[in-house]
Write an enzyme that holds these catalytic residues in place. Structure first.
Site, PDB file in Angstrom:
ATOM      1  N   HIS A  37      -0.484  -6.908   8.476  1.00  0.00           N
ATOM      2  CA  HIS A  37      -1.738  -7.255   9.152  1.00  0.00           C
ATOM      3  C   HIS A  37      -1.167  -8.023  10.472  1.00  0.00           C
ATOM      4  CE1 HIS A  37      -2.265  -8.274   4.563  1.00  0.00           C
ATOM      5  NE2 HIS A  37      -3.312  -7.566   5.025  1.00  0.00           N
ATOM      6  N   LYS A 150      -1.878   2.651   7.027  1.00  0.00           N
ATOM      7  CA  LYS A 150      -1.542   2.562   5.629  1.00  0.00           C
ATOM      8  C   LYS A 150      -2.726   3.009   4.518  1.00  0.00           C
ATOM      9  CE  LYS A 150      -0.152  -0.094   1.834  1.00  0.00           C
ATOM     10  NZ  LYS A 150      -1.201  -0.160   1.163  1.00  0.00           N
TER      11      LYS A 150
HETATM   12  P1  AMP Z   1      -6.027  -5.442   3.563  1.00  0.00           P
HETATM   13  O1  AMP Z   1      -6.005  -6.910   3.528  1.00  0.00           O
HETATM   14  O2  AMP Z   1      -4.873  -4.891   2.452  1.00  0.00           O
HETATM   15  O3  AMP Z   1      -7.272  -4.748   3.159  1.00  0.00           O
HETATM   16  O4  AMP Z   1      -5.735  -4.839   4.785  1.00  0.00           O
HETATM   17  C1  AMP Z   1      -6.198  -5.318   6.064  1.00  0.00           C
HETATM   18  C2  AMP Z   1      -6.012  -4.261   7.126  1.00  0.00           C
HETATM   19  O5  AMP Z   1      -4.611  -4.137   7.372  1.00  0.00           O
HETATM   20  C3  AMP Z   1      -6.106  -2.790   6.689  1.00  0.00           C
HETATM   21  O6  AMP Z   1      -6.648  -2.112   8.039  1.00  0.00           O
HETATM   22  C4  AMP Z   1      -4.750  -2.153   6.402  1.00  0.00           C
HETATM   23  O7  AMP Z   1      -4.943  -0.802   6.684  1.00  0.00           O
HETATM   24  C5  AMP Z   1      -4.059  -2.933   7.133  1.00  0.00           C
HETATM   25  N1  AMP Z   1      -2.492  -2.981   6.606  1.00  0.00           N
HETATM   26  C6  AMP Z   1      -2.367  -3.323   5.290  1.00  0.00           C
HETATM   27  N2  AMP Z   1      -1.030  -3.057   5.049  1.00  0.00           N
HETATM   28  C7  AMP Z   1      -0.430  -2.614   6.312  1.00  0.00           C
HETATM   29  C8  AMP Z   1       0.674  -2.148   6.499  1.00  0.00           C
HETATM   30  N3  AMP Z   1       1.830  -2.170   5.753  1.00  0.00           N
HETATM   31  N4  AMP Z   1       1.049  -1.596   7.740  1.00  0.00           N
HETATM   32  C9  AMP Z   1      -0.147  -1.593   8.668  1.00  0.00           C
HETATM   33  N5  AMP Z   1      -1.404  -2.105   8.495  1.00  0.00           N
HETATM   34  C10 AMP Z   1      -1.456  -2.555   6.924  1.00  0.00           C
END
Ligand code: AMP
Length: 279
Positions: A37, A150
């Site tokens: 994030h 991801k």
């Molecule tokens: P989430 O909070 O898991 O819904 O993710 C929020 C954002 O962070 C989304 O755009 C995800 O693709 C991105 N994200 C989650 N994990 C990663 C990671 N390991 N590397 C890069 N972006 C990520």
């Protein structure tokens, strides 16, 4: 950094930046922030005058048997991390601000983008994603929105929706941030016991095995078998799918086009997803 909880407060923050002709970047998340994030926040900071982070665990994208209630929530720590990254506005809306009571409208992106892989395993998931992203885009009205590779299928769905609805929002995609052993960072990694955490690395080693098979001239079927074999060697890892699809359309791969290798697997309580693109 300003923390806002209502749509009105958010509008005031964004309007101030707009009147100064600033570019507004938006990073939507479900919180429990990690380096993945934070990499999105840095990309936002480099590209815009105002960085808006949303933290919202979206009930619509969880199935009835999924982990909505258990999903990690850590507001105080998230705010500290966001502040350290120079974030300007954190939007922490209550559910009613994003999904008004009695809501009967939802956004559906049709076709293979939402019917394969995650769409097949999690019915309704992408309607929940498209609907919340649409609502958040309308609330923030950003110039650009930043997502992680991801969640490759989520990116494809959001891109399609943004194009189809003619929103003037640039979609920026950042690479997957990984732990030293290659495991993709995820808020759900917190569910893993030490033993499960060790075995979870099979997900990324399976992707690498699939990639190696393709690079060695193997067929799509051989790449999928290479991934499945590697996952089968880790007893704690239960494979949901290990597939190769066209990286843009999510249909069956065709010669000469980039291939997305994608895996979903359950390890203990955690459902993990990861992918690599092979050009
Ligand atoms: P989430 O909070 O898991 O819904 O993710 C929020 C954002 O962070 C989304 O755009 C995800 O693709 C991105 N994200 C989650 N994990 C990663 C990671 N390991 N590397 C890069 N972006 C990520």
């Amino acid at each position: 950094m300003n923390v806002v909880r209502s749509a009105e407060e958010l509008r005031i923050e964004v309007a101030a930046a707009r009147s100064a002709r600033g570019r507004v970047a938006f990073v939507p998340t479900m919180g429990a922030l990690h380096e993945g994030h934070l990499s999105l926040l840095r990309a936002a900071r480099n590209r815009a005058d105002l960085v808006v982070l949303s933290i919202f665990v979206n009930p619509l994208q969880f199935g009835p048997e999924e982990d909505f209630d258990a999903y990690p929530r850590d507001e105080a720590r998230d705010l500290e991390l966001a502040r350290a990254e120079g974030c300007d506005v954190v939007f922490l809306p209550p559910v009613e601000s994003v999904h008004p009571p009695g809501r009967v409208t939802s956004v559906h992106v049709a076709g293979p983008l939402t019917e394969t892989l995650e769409g097949e395993s999690r019915p309704g998931h992408f309607d929940g994603v498209a609907t919340v992203v649409a609502a958040l885009f309308n609330l923030v009205m950003p110039d650009l929105a930043i997502f992680g590779q991801k969640d490759a299928q989520q990116v494809a769905v959001v891109r399609r929706m943004t194009e189809d609805l003619a929103w003037p929002i640039e979609i920026v995609v950042c690479p997957t941030v990984r732990a030293d052993d290659g495991l993709a960072l995820s808020s759900r990694n917190r569910y893993l016991s030490p033993k499960e955490r060790d075995q979870a690395v099979a997900v990324v080693s399976a992707l690498r095995a699939g990639e190696a098979a393709l690079r060695a001239g193997g067929t799509i079927a051989e790449a999928e078998v290479a991934m499945a074999d590697r996952l089968a060697a880790a007893p704690e890892v239960v494979c949901d799918y290990a597939r190769a699809v066209d990286a843009e359309t999510f249909e069956a791969p065709t010669a000469g086009r980039p291939v997305l290798l994608a895996i979903a697997a359950t390890v203990g309580r955690a459902r993990l997803i990861d992918n690599v693109v092979v050009q």
